[in-house]
Design an enzyme around this catalytic site. Structure first.
Site, PDB file in Angstrom:
ATOM      1  N   ASP A 157     -23.696 -81.507  84.276  1.00 39.09           N
ATOM      2  CA  ASP A 157     -22.716 -81.536  83.582  1.00 39.09           C
ATOM      3  C   ASP A 157     -22.850 -81.986  82.342  1.00 39.09           C
ATOM      4  O   ASP A 157     -23.791 -82.855  82.145  1.00 39.09           O
ATOM      5  CB  ASP A 157     -21.434 -82.397  84.312  1.00 39.09           C
ATOM      6  CG  ASP A 157     -20.144 -82.306  83.387  1.00 39.09           C
ATOM      7  OD1 ASP A 157     -19.826 -81.486  82.967  1.00 39.09           O
ATOM      8  OD2 ASP A 157     -19.748 -83.597  83.227  1.00 39.09           O
ATOM      9  N   ASP A 167     -20.294 -83.321  79.061  1.00 36.94           N
ATOM     10  CA  ASP A 167     -19.355 -84.412  78.629  1.00 36.94           C
ATOM     11  C   ASP A 167     -19.226 -85.520  79.734  1.00 36.94           C
ATOM     12  O   ASP A 167     -18.718 -85.274  80.892  1.00 36.94           O
ATOM     13  CB  ASP A 167     -18.052 -83.708  78.668  1.00 36.94           C
ATOM     14  CG  ASP A 167     -18.016 -82.805  77.511  1.00 36.94           C
ATOM     15  OD1 ASP A 167     -18.745 -82.747  76.530  1.00 36.94           O
ATOM     16  OD2 ASP A 167     -17.097 -81.901  77.767  1.00 36.94           O
TER      17      ASP A 167
END
Ligand code: BG6
Ligand code: MG
Length: 212
Positions: A10, A12
């Site tokens: 991922d 952010d």
């Protein structure tokens, strides 16, 4: 036996602290509307698309908004967010993170991004991280955001790897659920450590080298 061949990150809140920018941008929108919004509501927005995030924020309001109003508010949020992104440079990435990515590459792992964000490619460019990844699956190539597994399944497809050989790294509870649904093993960092469904929990990214 260790059997992972790929690591899907991922973005952010895992590689970049843009989760804070998301929070502050939504906070401006919520304050303008007079809607209460705090960090605990914000945790529910992790991994969730822009428009779905707005719906979660609006749960605290009695106002019924039209689709057009919602689109305009999500655009307003994105404008605040992109103004924060202007300050982002490679110096915002912890050296240990870059070193970990390089070490994983040197060991022969395929690396991919699995992010719900439509700004993912811009962020990777601004931080000089693009070249570390064999593929980017993001908000521009999916119909459904996390907890749907689509973004991770697409990432696995792009790097031509079986889901069972992919390890997910996530700060979102929705991302841990998405990883499980995709048939992948999950590593929780940050807020995702509150999830009981994560296969592994780490405090910093270098610990990945002990898992793979
Ligand atoms: C995810 C974030 O990475 O991207 C969410 O965790 C965000 O908080 C989502 O809503 C969509 O991002 P963007 O940049 O397309 O608005
Ligand atoms: Mg995240």
């Amino acid at each position: 036996m260790r059997h992972f061949k790929a690591v899907i990150f991922d973005l952010d809140g895992v590689l970049v602290s843009t989760d804070d920018y998301h929070y502050h941008a939504w906070k401006k929108v919520a304050d303008n509307l007079g809607i209460p919004f705090n960090e605990s509501v914000n945790h529910r927005l992790r991994g969730v698309s822009r428009l779905e995030s707005l719906d979660i924020i609006l749960e605290a309001s009695k106002r019924e908004l039209t689709k057009e109003e919602k689109l305009s508010l999500s655009e307003e949020k994105n404008n605040y967010y992109k103004a924060y992104l202007k300050n982002l440079t490679p110096n915002d990435i912890d050296k240990k993170i870059v070193l970990t990515l390089q070490q994983l590459k040197d060991k022969g792992f395929k690396l991919a991004i699995g992010s719900s964000s439509k700004n993912a490619k811009l962020i990777l460019e601004l931080t000089n991280l693009t070249s570390y990844f064999d593929a980017i699956s993001d908000g521009t190539n999916i119909e459904k955001s996390k907890p749907d597994p689509e973004v991770f399944l697409k990432a696995a497809e792009y790097i031509a790897e079986e889901p069972g050989k992919c390890l997910i790294v996530e700060d979102a509870v929705s991302g841990i659920v998405a990883g499980n649904k995709a048939g992948m093993k999950t590593v929780a960092i940050g807020y995702a450590k509150t999830s009981e469904y994560a296969d592994y929990k780490i405090d910093s990214l270098e610990e990945l080298l002990n898992i793979v």
